[in-house]
Design a protein around this motif. Structure first.
Motif, PDB file in Angstrom:
ATOM      1  N   THR A 134      -2.269   8.842   1.795  1.00  0.00           N
ATOM      2  CA  THR A 134      -1.104   9.731   1.854  1.00  0.00           C
ATOM      3  C   THR A 134      -0.539   9.961   0.462  1.00  0.00           C
ATOM      4  O   THR A 134       0.013   9.057  -0.146  1.00  0.00           O
ATOM      5  N   ASN A 182      -2.050   2.074   3.382  1.00  0.00           N
ATOM      6  CA  ASN A 182      -1.219   1.391   4.373  1.00  0.00           C
ATOM      7  C   ASN A 182      -1.519   1.879   5.785  1.00  0.00           C
ATOM      8  O   ASN A 182      -1.075   1.282   6.756  1.00  0.00           O
ATOM      9  N   LEU A 183      -2.237   3.000   5.889  1.00  0.00           N
ATOM     10  CA  LEU A 183      -2.550   3.550   7.210  1.00  0.00           C
ATOM     11  C   LEU A 183      -3.480   2.606   7.973  1.00  0.00           C
ATOM     12  O   LEU A 183      -4.256   1.860   7.372  1.00  0.00           O
ATOM     13  N   ASP A 184      -3.399   2.694   9.283  1.00  0.00           N
ATOM     14  CA  ASP A 184      -4.161   1.802  10.148  1.00  0.00           C
ATOM     15  C   ASP A 184      -5.671   1.904   9.880  1.00  0.00           C
ATOM     16  O   ASP A 184      -6.250   2.989   9.942  1.00  0.00           O
ATOM     17  N   LYS A 217      -8.015   3.172  12.729  1.00  0.00           N
ATOM     18  CA  LYS A 217      -7.921   4.611  12.998  1.00  0.00           C
ATOM     19  C   LYS A 217      -8.546   5.465  11.887  1.00  0.00           C
ATOM     20  O   LYS A 217      -9.182   6.477  12.168  1.00  0.00           O
ATOM     21  N   TYR A 218      -8.353   5.047  10.639  1.00  0.00           N
ATOM     22  CA  TYR A 218      -8.778   5.904   9.519  1.00  0.00           C
ATOM     23  C   TYR A 218     -10.028   5.404   8.793  1.00  0.00           C
ATOM     24  O   TYR A 218     -10.584   6.136   7.975  1.00  0.00           O
ATOM     25  N   ASN A 228       4.839  12.015   5.554  1.00  0.00           N
ATOM     26  CA  ASN A 228       3.551  12.179   6.235  1.00  0.00           C
ATOM     27  C   ASN A 228       3.037  10.909   6.925  1.00  0.00           C
ATOM     28  O   ASN A 228       1.843  10.702   7.048  1.00  0.00           O
ATOM     29  N   ILE A 229       3.975  10.058   7.328  1.00  0.00           N
ATOM     30  CA  ILE A 229       3.582   8.803   7.991  1.00  0.00           C
ATOM     31  C   ILE A 229       4.554   8.501   9.115  1.00  0.00           C
ATOM     32  O   ILE A 229       5.746   8.793   9.000  1.00  0.00           O
ATOM     33  N   LYS A 281       1.398   0.455  14.662  1.00  0.00           N
ATOM     34  CA  LYS A 281       0.428   0.946  13.678  1.00  0.00           C
ATOM     35  C   LYS A 281       1.065   1.960  12.743  1.00  0.00           C
ATOM     36  O   LYS A 281       2.007   2.659  13.127  1.00  0.00           O
ATOM     37  N   VAL A 282       0.514   2.033  11.532  1.00  0.00           N
ATOM     38  CA  VAL A 282       0.961   3.065  10.589  1.00  0.00           C
ATOM     39  C   VAL A 282      -0.035   4.206  10.694  1.00  0.00           C
ATOM     40  O   VAL A 282      -1.224   4.031  10.409  1.00  0.00           O
ATOM     41  N   VAL A 283       0.435   5.368  11.128  1.00  0.00           N
ATOM     42  CA  VAL A 283      -0.474   6.517  11.269  1.00  0.00           C
ATOM     43  C   VAL A 283       0.097   7.726  10.530  1.00  0.00           C
ATOM     44  O   VAL A 283       1.301   7.811  10.282  1.00  0.00           O
ATOM     45  N   ALA A 284      -0.795   8.643  10.195  1.00  0.00           N
ATOM     46  CA  ALA A 284      -0.358   9.859   9.490  1.00  0.00           C
ATOM     47  C   ALA A 284       0.331  10.776  10.480  1.00  0.00           C
ATOM     48  O   ALA A 284      -0.177  10.991  11.585  1.00  0.00           O
TER      49      ALA A 284
END
Lengths: 117, 273
Positions: free
Chosen positions: A56, A83-85, A88-89, B234-235, B241-244
């Motif tokens: 991000t 930091n995004l999951d 998922k990513y 954008n989060i 969970k941390v998602v966009a």
């Protein structure tokens, strides 16, 4: 053997943290970029061995930037650090052609990934 | 607040798009707020224009006075011998003074135009970007880290804007870091309490320790709640969970076999084709 690494992250605190981890692991910092666009430009000019990429970011996000870099250099070694999951990513990073995806909470794992690459 | 709904006649599949349209009173209030913010700079420029005008007009009126013409004529005439004094024509002096007066008026007009132009440029290039910056910075201070300070401005202001954005990015990073660690700790606490519950002999776990665990859990929950009060760029934080909040630009990615291990994976040659 130490590698020349480009750090792409919009947070200066995170850039410093990653820099310290990498330097402690015997690597040198080729450059630092604060967004994806700057990352692509620096990659082209510095030709580093490896890139650590946040996801991000303002201006251009990490996935778009990684795609641009891989389009320019098919052998580009990119590791996502976000930091995004991861569950998922991580898959998305893999599809782009990245070497790995590390959560920022376990930033030190990046050294293992670099050694294995 | 007015919401205009655009509805197309297409049966059940109608798409309604809501657009915010401010009413007259809201527009007036917005203009008033803008004026209030720019009041100081407007007052300073008005004073500058007034001062320039006053000095110029005072000089012009002074030149226009009849006794000044007479006095200048007398001074010049006194330089001549007595027999030539009558030959001296004072009308030429008056004409020269009138010419100076006209020049002064022209200069005044040019100065007025310049000051107005400077004021316009100053408001457009300095005051307006600063206004936008202060509005965005205020929202950031209120916890909206999704806000971005506009950086299309003169270099000096642009640098300040970028620094504010950097501060917001750093704050977001720290908060997400804290939230991720808290989440991980919560998972560990869950595992510990699950294990202790499964113990057949509950006396192994004194009630004080169970209460302490609960306190730790509550503290972590409070910390997470504090982080969740922010709006992130954008989060979003959902289901632990941390998602966009907006999908990162990877829609053109093709499906790939799963070979993820220890954070690293092998490059698949066909992914980039």
């Amino acid at each position: 053997m130490g590698k020349r690494i480009l750090i792409v992250d919009d947070s200066s605190i995170m850039r410093n943290m990653i820099k310290k981890i990498l330097e402690a692991g015997g690597h040198t910092i080729a450059g630092e970029a604060k967004n994806g666009k700057e990352g692509v430009d620096l990659y082209k000019s510095l030709q580093p061995d490896m890139v650590t990429m946040d996801v991000t970011m303002r201006e251009m996000d990490g996935f778009a930037s990684a795609r641009e870099i891989i389009k320019y250099d098919d052998d580009a070694q990119i590791i996502f650090l976000s930091n995004l999951d991861k569950e998922k990513y991580g898959e998305d990073a893999k599809r782009i052609g990245a070497k790995g995806y590390v959560g920022k909470r376990e930033s030190r794992e990046i050294l293992t990934l670099i050694e294995n690459s | 607040m007015n919401i205009v709904e655009n509805t197309t006649a297409c049966g059940d599949e109608c798409e309604k798009s809501a657009r915010y349209v401010p009413n007259h009173q809201e527009k007036m209030m917005k203009r008033f707020r803008v004026f209030k913010r720019r009041r100081k700079s407007l007052v300073y420029f008005s004073l500058l224009v007034l001062l320039t005008f006053s000095v110029g007009m005072a000089f012009i009126f002074r030149v226009d006075k009849g006794h000044l013409h007479v006095r200048i004529s007398e001074v010049i005439a006194s330089q001549f011998p007595d027999h030539e004094k009558n030959l001296f024509d004072t009308r030429e002096v008056i004409q020269i003074l009138e010419k100076i007066q006209h020049h002064m008026m022209l200069v005044m007009f040019i100065v007025f135009l310049c000051v107005t132009a400077v004021m316009f440029v100053f408001i457009r290039n300095i005051v307006r970007p600063l206004d936008k910056m202060s509005v965005a910075a205020k929202r950031m201070a209120d916890g909206h880290l999704d806000e971005t300070v506009p950086t299309q401005a003169p270099y000096e202001i642009c640098v300040v804007g970028e620094l504010i954005n950097d501060l917001a990015a750093n704050l977001q990073e720290i908060l997400l870091h804290v939230w991720n660690h808290a989440q991980h700790t919560m998972v560990l606490l869950d595992q510990i309490s699950k294990k202790t519950r499964s113990q057949s002999d509950t006396s192994l776990m004194p009630t004080e320790i169970v209460a302490d665990f609960e306190c730790v859990r509550q503290d972590i929950e409070k910390m997470q709640a504090m982080v969740e009060a922010f709006e992130f760029y954008n989060i979003k934080l959902e289901k632990g969970k941390v998602v966009a909040s907006e999908n990162p630009r990877h829609s053109d990615l093709k499906a790939a076999p799963s070979n993820l291990s220890a954070g690293g994976f092998q490059r698949q040659g066909n992914y980039n084709q």
